[in-house]
Design a protein around this motif. Structure first.
Motif, short mmCIF file in Angstrom:
data_model
loop_
_atom_site.label_atom_id
_atom_site.label_comp_id
_atom_site.label_asym_id
_atom_site.label_seq_id
_atom_site.Cartn_x
_atom_site.Cartn_y
_atom_site.Cartn_z
N ALA A 10 24.62 -0.68 -14.36
CA ALA A 10 25.90 -0.28 -14.95
C ALA A 10 26.21 -1.13 -16.18
O ALA A 10 26.85 -0.66 -17.12
N ASN B 169 28.87 7.33 -16.12
CA ASN B 169 27.49 6.85 -16.18
C ASN B 169 27.39 5.40 -15.73
O ASN B 169 26.35 4.95 -15.25
N GLY B 170 28.50 4.67 -15.87
CA GLY B 170 28.54 3.30 -15.36
C GLY B 170 28.95 3.23 -13.91
O GLY B 170 28.34 2.52 -13.12
N ARG C 205 26.37 4.28 -10.75
CA ARG C 205 25.23 3.43 -10.36
C ARG C 205 25.58 2.48 -9.22
O ARG C 205 24.88 2.46 -8.21
N GLU D 90 22.83 7.70 -11.05
CA GLU D 90 22.52 6.85 -9.90
C GLU D 90 21.02 6.63 -9.71
O GLU D 90 20.61 5.76 -8.94
N SER E 141 19.81 3.10 -9.89
CA SER E 141 20.03 2.15 -8.79
C SER E 141 19.24 2.56 -7.55
O SER E 141 18.71 1.70 -6.84
#
Length: 444
Positions: free
Chosen positions: A148, A284-285, A288, A341, A344
């Motif tokens: 992120a 988008n941050g 994750r 995601e 991650s």
């Protein structure tokens, strides 16, 4: 060797979180190399008269060097520790942007992009790998928070960079922000340390809720493992499927006739396309660490099934209902949230499957799937040209995500279970006799 960063005996919770925070800071400092690039394209074209396509070749070079060299950089992390790799990576990032400020030919611009890409890959691969090693009990969350930092880190400096480009020119922005970002990463690198190899067994980690291997696989062993290639194919499908729908967002909004239509949601009014792009930066941050945390609780494959399934449905819904400006914004947010995601879930799944010792190199091998997926994205333009509309692009993107979701549950889950049981069975005593259950209840 002085740069080996031998494992510190400190395994306190505060120290682990400090290491994670340092990695996030480094990721935020290199985020502009990718997410801030778009601010410089038009000013460069205006100054030298180069075509935008020729300028964007530099960005392609950056992505490829940032992605495909991560396995090598990950090997160096596993061999020498995070400090020297991040230190050199920060220097290369700074040098690359300083070179951009002086680049008066496309050749020099491309060389600077390659140097920046090598540096960014070194920092990215190291920080993700270090997070995986320091948090064997929360790998999804740790990898998500670290990723992120890269996905949303540019939000802090986009406005200052834009202002400097407007006031002093793009060359000053390249020069000064390149120096600042490079120096910050260089200084922070001195505080990074290698996680103890037996951290999960040291007593500092109380509970591990997800299925993990008792073996540490070398990269050469990982490349011979069918499980790795299943993950690789899934990574490529989800990354390419999402990119096919999102990378062409501007042209799609234009063809749907919604790009400039004002949309008001929760008191905020913006043109539909601008609103969608703003949501991209936020979601988008957030996605994750969120899905990373979820995977720590319910398992990696179940989370993949849910997230990739949502992505598949979201892409289809965007095509079906995206002609409505409000629906376009909301469904775009859904697509972005169910896509990011992967940065991650896949690193944490890789480390769970193949162990901590070579986690940086092994995760780096898997990360090259991003580069492979990026090479497939131009197919969306080919499909559109062949069919005359976006129908095929959305169908292909949706189907690829649906297949990946089903593969997570029906292919990857049993294969990972078998791989981990095989890694434990050769032990001298049966696992049950030693009180070890290789598949925790929460992962079954």
């Amino acid at each position: 060797m002085t740069y080996a960063n031998k494992a510190t005996p400190t395994t306190s919770s505060a120290y682990r979180w400090m290491q994670l925070l340092l990695g996030i800071v480094c990721m935020a400092m290199i985020a502009n190399l990718q997410y801030g690039w778009t601010l410089f394209v038009n000013p460069i074209a205006d100054k030298y008269g180069w075509s935008k396509a020729a300028i964007q070749v530099a960005f392609t070079i950056f992505v490829l060097t940032e992605t495909w060299l991560v396995p090598i950089e990950g090997y160096l992390v596993d061999r020498f520790g995070p400090r020297p790799v991040v230190m050199i990576g920060g220097l290369l990032c700074g040098v690359g942007w300083v070179m951009n400020s002086y680049a008066d030919s496309l050749t020099l611009l491309y060389i600077a992009a390659a140097i920046s890409g090598i540096g960014a890959g070194a920092v990215y691969g190291t920080c993700v790998g270090n997070a995986l090693k320091w948090f064997p009990d929360r790998r999804g969350l740790a990898a998500g928070l670290t990723a992120a930092g890269f996905g949303a880190g540019s939000a802090l400096t986009i406005l200052p960079i834009s202002a400097m480009i407007k006031d002093s020119g793009y060359q000053s922005a390249f020069l000064y922000f390149g120096i600042i970002q490079g120096v910050v990463v260089f200084v922070v690198s001195f505080l990074l340390t290698r996680a103890p190899e037996n951290l999960a067994k040291s007593g500092a980690i109380s509970t591990i809720n997800v299925q993990q291997s008792r073996r540490d696989y070398k990269p050469s062993e990982v490349l011979r493992s069918p499980v790795f290639w299943v993950m690789y194919v899934m990574f490529v499908m989800v990354a390419a499927g999402g990119l096919m729908a999102t990378a062409q967002l501007g042209p799609i909004a234009k063809d749907f006739h919604v790009g400039d239509v004002p949309v008001s949601i929760m008191g905020l009014a913006l043109p539909a396309l601008t609103f969608a792009l703003a949501i991209d930066r936020v979601l988008n941050g957030l996605t994750r660490p969120f899905f990373g945390w979820v995977s720590d609780q319910i398992g990696r494959e179940k989370t993949m099934l849910i997230a990739f399934g949502i992505e598949s449905i979201g892409i289809l819904a965007l095509y079906q209902f995206g002609h409505n400006p409000v629906a376009f914004v909301v469904l775009t947010g859904m697509v972005f949230f169910a896509w990011g995601e992967i940065y991650s879930l896949f690193p944490s799944t890789c480390a769970d499957t193949f162990g901590s010792r070579y986690a940086a190199a092994n995760a780096g091998l898997l990360y090259t799937a991003k580069g492979t997926a990026a090479l497939l994205v131009p197919l969306s333009s080919v499909l559109t040209a062949m069919t005359g509309n976006w129908h095929a692009v959305f169908i292909v993107g949706s189907v690829m995500n649906a297949i990946a979701a089903l593969m997570a549950w029906y292919v990857l889950r049993p294969m990972r279970r078998a791989e981990m049981e095989k890694a434990v069975l050769p032990a001298a005593a049966p696992a049950s006799a030693a009180g070890f259950n290789p598949i925790p209840r929460s992962a079954q």
